[in-house]
Design a protein around this motif. Structure first.
Motif, PDB file in Angstrom:
ATOM      1  N   VAL A 135      64.004  -1.319  84.052  1.00 27.75           N
ATOM      2  CA  VAL A 135      65.062  -2.198  83.547  1.00 27.75           C
ATOM      3  C   VAL A 135      65.429  -1.836  82.109  1.00 27.75           C
ATOM      4  N   ILE A 136      64.419  -1.644  81.256  1.00 26.84           N
ATOM      5  CA  ILE A 136      64.705  -1.286  79.861  1.00 26.84           C
ATOM      6  C   ILE A 136      65.392   0.069  79.789  1.00 26.84           C
ATOM      7  N   GLU A 137      64.960   1.010  80.590  1.00 30.76           N
ATOM      8  CA  GLU A 137      65.606   2.338  80.611  1.00 30.76           C
ATOM      9  C   GLU A 137      67.081   2.224  80.937  1.00 30.76           C
ATOM     10  N   LEU A 138      67.418   1.459  81.963  1.00 29.10           N
ATOM     11  CA  LEU A 138      68.821   1.321  82.363  1.00 29.10           C
ATOM     12  C   LEU A 138      69.648   0.602  81.303  1.00 29.10           C
ATOM     13  N   VAL A 139      69.066  -0.439  80.706  1.00 30.59           N
ATOM     14  CA  VAL A 139      69.787  -1.187  79.666  1.00 30.59           C
ATOM     15  C   VAL A 139      70.039  -0.309  78.449  1.00 30.59           C
TER      16      VAL A 139
END
Length: 417
Positions: free
Chosen positions: A107-111
């Motif tokens: 999730v953090i990677e995509l954000v």
């Protein structure tokens, strides 16, 4: 059997709590989501800070499940080998721990990709989180299987939570790090020690409970127990790897300089060079250097190049997303060198240092557009220095230049150029 363990594990309900706590922590530190090293450290921090306590407590509670239900005797008599039974039981909690880390990281990677562009989380920080989570689950399972204490689960969870807060900064056994500046990397030696230690803890959690139970049954029946050399060897391996970890050095270490830093040039002023990962800070760093150049004018000489801290030997500053602290760093880096100075007394040394301090404060104040430094908490100045600088800042421009030249003369008196 693993699927059954996943369905009956209390982490089926605990995983949403882990994800919620991790997401809240990540969001609280989201202002650092401009460069990938900081994002990587935030990911490891969010995935472990509260998760280690929840997972250790859940593992301990799950490990006592068979004793609470009165099924320990049946499991001891099963046709499966004891380590296989323990492995399946332990893996039920481990999968939830690893899944939580994976979900938070994805999730953090995509954000962050959507916010700052292409890049990847540093694998070393993910390994840091993985070893911390694995260690906490193994310890929780081991405590739960070796004790009948009813409150073992909340106690071990509390211990893991406190350990995360009281561990000395940058200690090799620190469960997570708060920041990950580009100038630092995780020590390969420490990460190797942590990985081996987590693996040995898993081995202990899988093998030790059955051997302790077998030894207890042998004593109760009056028979001679089995050879304990295997158990002793695993325990000694755990002690040895723990000693290796404790003496492995700091968790974060200075990074080797790179050959291709990201640089920019101030018009008629110094260059600014950053770590490649800090590219997002270049515009703000150039604004800081431009403000410093305008304030210095032809009065205060500036270095030819300002380097991001750790990038090169020479005048350095810490690259950030805001200009004010960078201006202060650059102003300090622009101070005269005292090498080769011939001071006859301690009084002369103090006069030189005081003059250099006045130059730094005046230059930083002018660069930030301040008319007074006495009420500025970031300087933390002696009253006499702030009073002198405040008085200088109220003078006309030519008078300020004359005053600062006097301070430069005092700072450089008796020194080689």
């Amino acid at each position: 059997m693993i699927w059954i363990e996943l369905r009956r594990s209390m982490m089926r309900w605990g995983l949403p709590i882990v994800l919620t706590a991790g997401g809240a922590l990540a969001w609280a530190w989201s202002d650092t989501w401009q460069v990938w090293p900081e994002v990587s450290a935030t990911t490891a921090f969010a995935a472990t800070r509260f998760a280690v306590a929840i997972l250790a407590g859940a593992a301990a509670w799950s490990a006592q499940r068979d004793r609470r239900a009165g099924l320990r005797a049946q499991l001891d008599a099963t046709a499966r080998r004891p380590w296989q039974v323990e492995s399946v039981h332990l893996l039920g909690t481990l999968i939830y721990a690893w899944a939580g880390l994976l979900l938070i990281a994805v999730v953090i990677e995509l954000v962050v990709i959507a916010r700052i562009g292409p890049g990847f989380l540093w694998p070393s920080y993910l390994l840091l989180a993985l070893t911390s989570l694995t260690f906490s689950v193994a310890v929780g399972h081991l405590v739960g299987r070796l004790t009948t204490f009813r409150f073992a689960a909340p106690l071990v969870g509390l211990v893991m939570l406190v350990l995360g807060f009281v561990a000395p900064p940058n200690a090799p056994f620190e469960l997570s790090v708060v920041t990950g500046p580009a100038k630092l990397v995780l020590s390969p030696g420490v990460m190797a020690a942590r990985s081996v230690f987590a693996a040995v803890c898993l081995l202990l959690a899988v093998t030790l409970p059955s051997r302790v139970a077998a030894a207890r049954r042998a004593r109760e029946s009056g028979r001679r127990g089995e050879s304990r050399w295997q158990t002793t060897s695993v325990v000694l391996a755990a002690v040895a790897t723990l000693a290796w970890l404790v003496f492995a050095g700091p968790l974060q270490m200075p990074r080797a300089p790179v050959a291709d830093p990201v640089c920019g040039q101030v018009s008629a002023g110094p260059r600014v060079c950053l770590w490649p990962e800090n590219r997002a800070y270049l515009d703000e760093a150039l604004l800081a250097a431009t403000a410093l150049r305008k304030a210095a004018g032809e009065t205060v000489p500036l270095p030819a190049v300002f380097y991001d801290e750790g990038l090169r030997d020479g005048p350095s500053f810490t690259a950030l997303a805001v200009t004010k602290p960078m201006i202060a760093d650059m102003a300090i880096a622009a101070m005269p060198s005292f090498r080769g100075c011939t001071d006859g007394s301690q009084t002369e040394v103090e006069q030189r240092l005081t003059a250099a301090g006045r130059i730094w404060v005046w230059l930083a104040a002018r660069s930030n557009g301040l008319r007074s430094v006495g009420d500025e908490p970031s300087f933390m100045l002696p009253p006499e220095v702030s009073t002198e600088v405040d008085a200088a800042l109220t003078r006309p421009e030519p008078a300020q230049r004359v005053w600062i030249k006097e301070q430069l003369a005092t700072a450089k008196a008796g020194c080689r150029a």
